[in-house]
Design a protein around this motif. Structure first.
Motif, PDB file in Angstrom:
ATOM      1  N   GLY A  21       0.843  -1.199   0.000  1.00 16.09           N
ATOM      2  CA  GLY A  21       0.000   0.000   0.000  1.00 16.09           C
ATOM      3  C   GLY A  21       0.875   1.244   0.000  1.00 16.09           C
ATOM      4  N   GLY A  23       0.256   4.662  -0.234  1.00 15.22           N
ATOM      5  CA  GLY A  23      -0.526   5.897  -0.159  1.00 15.22           C
ATOM      6  C   GLY A  23       0.119   6.904   0.780  1.00 15.22           C
ATOM      7  N   TYR A  24      -0.718   7.665   1.476  1.00 14.99           N
ATOM      8  CA  TYR A  24      -0.239   8.709   2.385  1.00 14.99           C
ATOM      9  C   TYR A  24       0.695   8.147   3.459  1.00 14.99           C
ATOM     10  CZ  TYR A  24      -3.554  12.030   0.458  1.00 14.99           C
ATOM     11  OH  TYR A  24      -4.215  12.869  -0.391  1.00 14.99           O
ATOM     12  N   VAL A  25       0.474   6.889   3.841  1.00 15.89           N
ATOM     13  CA  VAL A  25       1.286   6.282   4.890  1.00 15.89           C
ATOM     14  C   VAL A  25       2.449   5.487   4.296  1.00 15.89           C
ATOM     15  CG1 VAL A  25       1.215   4.451   6.655  1.00 15.89           C
ATOM     16  CG2 VAL A  25      -0.535   6.233   6.630  1.00 15.89           C
ATOM     17  N   GLU A  44       1.670  -2.389  -4.711  1.00 15.91           N
ATOM     18  CA  GLU A  44       0.468  -1.582  -4.944  1.00 15.91           C
ATOM     19  C   GLU A  44      -0.500  -2.359  -5.842  1.00 15.91           C
ATOM     20  OE1 GLU A  44      -1.001   1.880  -3.414  1.00 15.91           O
ATOM     21  OE2 GLU A  44      -1.776   0.795  -5.136  1.00 15.91           O
ATOM     22  N   LYS A  49      -0.474   4.402 -10.003  1.00 17.76           N
ATOM     23  CA  LYS A  49       0.419   4.863  -8.923  1.00 17.76           C
ATOM     24  C   LYS A  49       1.761   4.151  -9.029  1.00 17.76           C
ATOM     25  CE  LYS A  49      -2.830   5.932  -5.251  1.00 17.76           C
ATOM     26  NZ  LYS A  49      -3.463   5.492  -4.019  1.00 17.76           N
ATOM     27  N   VAL A  96      -2.418  -0.532   4.180  1.00 16.20           N
ATOM     28  CA  VAL A  96      -3.598  -0.441   3.300  1.00 16.20           C
ATOM     29  C   VAL A  96      -4.734   0.305   4.004  1.00 16.20           C
ATOM     30  CG1 VAL A  96      -2.999  -2.530   2.011  1.00 16.20           C
ATOM     31  CG2 VAL A  96      -4.431  -2.715   4.060  1.00 16.20           C
ATOM     32  N   THR A  98      -8.236   1.349   5.845  1.00 17.47           N
ATOM     33  CA  THR A  98      -9.183   0.695   6.753  1.00 17.47           C
ATOM     34  C   THR A  98     -10.435   1.574   6.819  1.00 17.47           C
ATOM     35  OG1 THR A  98      -7.856   1.684   8.532  1.00 17.47           O
ATOM     36  CG2 THR A  98      -7.656  -0.683   8.222  1.00 17.47           C
ATOM     37  N   SER A 132      -1.803  -0.216   9.416  1.00 20.20           N
ATOM     38  CA  SER A 132      -3.146   0.338   9.182  1.00 20.20           C
ATOM     39  C   SER A 132      -3.871   0.473  10.518  1.00 20.20           C
ATOM     40  CB  SER A 132      -3.965  -0.597   8.286  1.00 20.20           C
ATOM     41  OG  SER A 132      -3.325  -0.788   7.063  1.00 20.20           O
ATOM     42  N   THR A 133      -4.585   1.577  10.680  1.00 20.92           N
ATOM     43  CA  THR A 133      -5.328   1.800  11.923  1.00 20.92           C
ATOM     44  C   THR A 133      -6.479   0.803  12.006  1.00 20.92           C
ATOM     45  OG1 THR A 133      -4.843   4.129  11.680  1.00 20.92           O
ATOM     46  CG2 THR A 133      -6.587   3.548  13.242  1.00 20.92           C
ATOM     47  N   GLU A 165       0.574   4.252  12.586  1.00 22.42           N
ATOM     48  CA  GLU A 165       1.152   5.359  11.835  1.00 22.42           C
ATOM     49  C   GLU A 165       0.544   6.654  12.347  1.00 22.42           C
ATOM     50  OE1 GLU A 165       3.650   5.504   9.422  1.00 22.42           O
ATOM     51  OE2 GLU A 165       3.282   7.565  10.033  1.00 22.42           O
ATOM     52  N   PRO A 169      -0.306  14.434   7.212  1.00 22.81           N
ATOM     53  CA  PRO A 169      -0.013  15.008   5.889  1.00 22.81           C
ATOM     54  C   PRO A 169      -0.084  16.541   5.895  1.00 22.81           C
ATOM     55  CG  PRO A 169      -1.477  13.125   5.666  1.00 22.81           C
ATOM     56  CD  PRO A 169      -1.358  13.405   7.142  1.00 22.81           C
ATOM     57  N   HIS A 272      -9.020  10.405   6.308  1.00 25.31           N
ATOM     58  CA  HIS A 272      -9.224   8.966   6.433  1.00 25.31           C
ATOM     59  C   HIS A 272      -9.166   8.508   7.888  1.00 25.31           C
ATOM     60  CE1 HIS A 272      -9.362   4.822   5.434  1.00 25.31           C
ATOM     61  NE2 HIS A 272      -8.098   4.559   5.626  1.00 25.31           N
ATOM     62  N   CYS A 273      -8.896   9.441   8.827  1.00 24.28           N
ATOM     63  CA  CYS A 273      -8.658   8.985  10.206  1.00 24.28           C
ATOM     64  C   CYS A 273      -9.736   9.401  11.207  1.00 24.28           C
ATOM     65  CB  CYS A 273      -7.305   9.501  10.673  1.00 24.28           C
ATOM     66  SG  CYS A 273      -5.947   8.835   9.701  1.00 24.28           S
ATOM     67  N   ARG A 344     -10.806  13.066   1.082  1.00 19.77           N
ATOM     68  CA  ARG A 344     -11.548  11.984   1.729  1.00 19.77           C
ATOM     69  C   ARG A 344     -12.370  12.503   2.912  1.00 19.77           C
ATOM     70  NH1 ARG A 344      -6.833   7.704   2.477  1.00 19.77           N
ATOM     71  NH2 ARG A 344      -5.775   9.622   3.051  1.00 19.77           N
TER      72      ARG A 344
HETATM   73  N1  LIG Z   1      -3.687   9.400   5.827  1.00 19.32           N
HETATM   74  C1  LIG Z   1      -3.292   9.609   7.062  1.00 19.32           C
HETATM   75  O1  LIG Z   1      -3.053  10.750   7.438  1.00 19.32           O
HETATM   76  C2  LIG Z   1      -3.105   8.463   8.035  1.00 19.32           C
HETATM   77  C3  LIG Z   1      -2.444   8.726   9.236  1.00 19.32           C
HETATM   78  C4  LIG Z   1      -2.255   7.702  10.124  1.00 19.32           C
HETATM   79  C5  LIG Z   1      -2.755   6.436   9.858  1.00 19.32           C
HETATM   80  N2  LIG Z   1      -3.416   6.199   8.686  1.00 19.32           N
HETATM   81  C6  LIG Z   1      -3.897   4.823   8.436  1.00 19.32           C
HETATM   82  O2  LIG Z   1      -3.012   4.203   7.519  1.00 19.32           O
HETATM   83  C7  LIG Z   1      -3.737   3.326   6.659  1.00 19.32           C
HETATM   84  C8  LIG Z   1      -3.491   3.711   5.213  1.00 19.32           C
HETATM   85  O3  LIG Z   1      -3.993   5.007   5.001  1.00 19.32           O
HETATM   86  P1  LIG Z   1      -3.543   5.913   3.790  1.00 19.32           P
HETATM   87  O4  LIG Z   1      -4.007   7.279   4.100  1.00 19.32           O
HETATM   88  O5  LIG Z   1      -2.116   5.688   3.447  1.00 19.32           O
HETATM   89  O6  LIG Z   1      -4.448   5.298   2.621  1.00 19.32           O
HETATM   90  P2  LIG Z   1      -4.275   5.566   1.051  1.00 19.32           P
HETATM   91  O7  LIG Z   1      -5.588   5.273   0.448  1.00 19.32           O
HETATM   92  O8  LIG Z   1      -3.609   6.868   0.806  1.00 19.32           O
HETATM   93  O9  LIG Z   1      -3.225   4.452   0.614  1.00 19.32           O
HETATM   94  C9  LIG Z   1      -3.489   3.097   0.646  1.00 19.32           C
HETATM   95  C10 LIG Z   1      -2.893   2.470  -0.592  1.00 19.32           C
HETATM   96  O10 LIG Z   1      -3.065   1.059  -0.504  1.00 19.32           O
HETATM   97  C11 LIG Z   1      -3.354   0.582  -1.805  1.00 19.32           C
HETATM   98  N3  LIG Z   1      -3.965  -0.738  -1.629  1.00 19.32           N
HETATM   99  C12 LIG Z   1      -5.247  -1.048  -1.334  1.00 19.32           C
HETATM  100  N4  LIG Z   1      -5.367  -2.380  -1.212  1.00 19.32           N
HETATM  101  C13 LIG Z   1      -4.152  -2.905  -1.448  1.00 19.32           C
HETATM  102  C14 LIG Z   1      -3.642  -4.227  -1.465  1.00 19.32           C
HETATM  103  N5  LIG Z   1      -4.409  -5.290  -1.210  1.00 19.32           N
HETATM  104  N6  LIG Z   1      -2.353  -4.406  -1.769  1.00 19.32           N
HETATM  105  C15 LIG Z   1      -1.541  -3.346  -2.046  1.00 19.32           C
HETATM  106  N7  LIG Z   1      -1.963  -2.069  -2.022  1.00 19.32           N
HETATM  107  C16 LIG Z   1      -3.256  -1.860  -1.719  1.00 19.32           C
HETATM  108  C17 LIG Z   1      -4.239   1.639  -2.406  1.00 19.32           C
HETATM  109  O11 LIG Z   1      -4.237   1.578  -3.806  1.00 19.32           O
HETATM  110  C18 LIG Z   1      -3.574   2.909  -1.871  1.00 19.32           C
HETATM  111  O12 LIG Z   1      -2.583   3.394  -2.755  1.00 19.32           O
HETATM  112  C19 LIG Z   1      -5.183   3.427   7.090  1.00 19.32           C
HETATM  113  O13 LIG Z   1      -5.446   2.413   8.014  1.00 19.32           O
HETATM  114  C20 LIG Z   1      -5.254   4.770   7.785  1.00 19.32           C
HETATM  115  O14 LIG Z   1      -6.281   4.821   8.746  1.00 19.32           O
HETATM  116  C21 LIG Z   1      -3.578   7.189   7.760  1.00 19.32           C
END
Ligand SMILES: NC(=O)c1ccc[n+]([C@@H]2O[C@H](COP(=O)([O-])OP(=O)(O)OC[C@H]3O[C@@H](n4cnc5c(N)ncnc54)[C@H](O)[C@@H]3O)[C@@H](O)[C@H]2O)c1
Length: 445
Positions: A21, A23-25, A44, A49, A96, A98, A132-133, A165, A169, A272-273, A344
């Motif tokens: 995954g 993404g942002y994390v 990914e 991406k 990934v 949640t 993931s949270t 995490e 951001p 997302h949180c 989001r």
């Molecule tokens: N965004 C934040 O500020 C933040 C902060 C702390 C914790 N979190 C937690 O971190 C986790 C991820 O959040 P995020 O913001 O990075 O989400 P995001 O959507 O930005 O990134 C997640 C990535 O995972 C990919 N993905 C989905 N299913 C997949 C799989 N089976 N295999 C591989 N890749 C896959 C998606 O395409 C996406 O690029 C969540 O649980 C969120 O609650 C997020």
């Protein structure tokens, strides 16, 4: 011992780090490892991406494309959609999404999908970490049995930990390396190996006794925020009813050097949180017969804010002998928070939906968001997409009301005040100094 084997690979910087995954994390995390010379592979499901990252393009505001390119140049990092490469990884970190189901129950499908891939390519000697949270118990109740189905034994063949995490951001002061990292293992060895790993890339690791403590810690932190924002929103409504300036009250309260922490009202909560995570906790609590009332109340107050903002707009237009129906309304800032592009759960979407359902013509300006779609589950109803409008003098002058939903730094607020007739400011973007002598009527939360 497997813990020592993994620690040696980490010490030698030969441990291959796989992040599921990006993404942002996941992207900031993998870049941090790759910049510290660990071989790293990002997994990914999103092909675009993946291709962008492999072409040196970052899609995350806090990660520069320059740094992505630097990692690629070293030849020790790449992104892939081929999960067979998991077999080469000594450490696998799951990042990934949640989300919640429509019923507001945890949607575990992404964690389960990642777990299935790990199980498929699991081999002896891996350290698996969930970032993931999620609700307390996920790591040992859900992931552990999945990996064991591959015929591996915890502590003998693999290690398993949770580390929340905390990345924020758009926060220039705190980024991955200087945010203390909480780590808890399903077993002691797991926790120690995971702590050792993170100590390579972050300044401070806080070791806790179990994965469940680490899982609960993250939910405590975000529930604390959701509840305090809910309280700030409630206080703003009380202050408005009493004719007192909300922002002056918070500013004054914040001078207390102990026992008070300032939270601010706004048009609702997003990202997302904060809107989601407390539901993971209340869902798990319900399984154990406990009803977490604070969480429900905060959710009720926070999710009611877009309606409250629309009421402020409607009342303000009314004083000008105008109705929402037919009014031309400019939304300034649609991302869920300042200076980032994340849409989001953004409350601005609900504000726009509500206004359009009442017959307003809505346009928006957000330097970070080129277009907005309304076909997501998080909005109240579907509607035509909107596209970013340039903040021209004509645009400002042609609107009946400007609503500041997100206070991005780059916006020329003095010009808005000079040209608009009515502004509803939900973020106190128009402080006293700016408002002084302005022609626009300003209504603040
Ligand atoms: N965004 C934040 O500020 C933040 C902060 C702390 C914790 N979190 C937690 O971190 C986790 C991820 O959040 P995020 O913001 O990075 O989400 P995001 O959507 O930005 O990134 C997640 C990535 O995972 C990919 N993905 C989905 N299913 C997949 C799989 N089976 N295999 C591989 N890749 C896959 C998606 O395409 C996406 O690029 C969540 O649980 C969120 O609650 C997020």
């Amino acid at each position: 011992m497997i813990k020592d084997e993994i620690k040696k690979l980490i010490t030698d910087k030969t441990a291959c780090i796989g992040i599921i995954g990006l993404g942002y994390v996941g992207l900031p995390l993998i870049v941090e490892f790759a910049l510290k010379d660990f071989p790293a592979v990002g997994f990914e499901v999103d092909e675009k991406k993946t291709a962008d990252i492999n072409a040196g393009k970052s899609h995350i505001v806090d990660v520069s494309s320059e740094n992505v390119q630097k990692c690629l140049d070293g030849g020790r990092f790449h992104a892939t959609t081929d999960f067979a490469e998991l077999e080469n990884c000594d450490v696998v970190v799951i990042c990934v999404p949640t989300p919640l189901r429509k019923t507001k129950d945890p949607d575990m499908s992404y964690i389960l999908a990642a777990g299935e891939q790990i199980k498929k390519y699991a081999r002896r000697g891996q350290l698996v970490i969930l970032e993931s949270t999620t609700y307390p118990g996920t790591t040992d109740e859900v992931l552990q049995p999945m990996i064991e189905e591959a015929g591996l034994k915890l502590d003998e063949d693999f290690l398993l930990a949770f580390s929340p995490e905390r990345v924020d951001p758009g926060n220039p002061q705190f980024q991955t390396h200087n945010i203390p990292k909480v780590v808890g293992g399903v077993t002691k060895d797991s926790g120690e190996a995971a702590s050792f790993l993170y100590s390579q890339i972050v300044d401070q690791v806080h070791f806790v006794s179990s994965a469940r403590v680490a899982e609960a810690c993250k939910l405590w932190e975000n529930t604390f925020r959701a509840i305090n924002i809910g309280m700030a929103n409630e206080m703003a409504k009380v202050c408005n009813a009493l004719g007192i300036d909300t922002w002056e009250v918070v500013r004054a309260a914040a001078t207390k050097p102990f026992g008070f922490m300032a939270f601010y009202p706004g048009p609702g909560i997003g990202g997302h949180c904060i809107p989601l995570d407390p539901h993971y906790l209340s869902w798990k609590a319900r399984q154990h017969g406990f009803d977490s009332q604070f969480i429900s109340l905060a959710e009720q107050v926070n999710s009611g804010m877009p309606k409250y903002v629309v009421k402020l707009v409607s009342d303000a237009l009314n004083t000008e002998k105008k109705a929402v129906n037919g009014a031309r309304i400019l939304i300034l800032g649609v991302a869920y928070k300042k200076d980032i592009d994340d849409m989001r759960e953004s409350p601005a979407l609900s504000v726009i939906d509500l206004l359009r359902s009442k017959g307003a013509e809505v346009v928006y300006h957000d330097p970070f968001v080129p277009e907005v779609h309304f076909d997501h589950a998080y909005t109240i109803g579907a509607g035509d997409p909107l596209f970013n409008s340039n903040l021209t003098d004509d645009l400002i002058k042609s609107t009946d009301c400007v609503i500041i939903c997100t206070e991005h730094s780059g916006v020329d607020y003095p010009r808005v005040l000079q040209l608009a007739s009515l502004v509803v400011d939900t973020r106190n973007a128009l402080n006293e100094e700016l408002r002084d002598g302005s022609k626009a009527k300003v209504v603040r939360l």
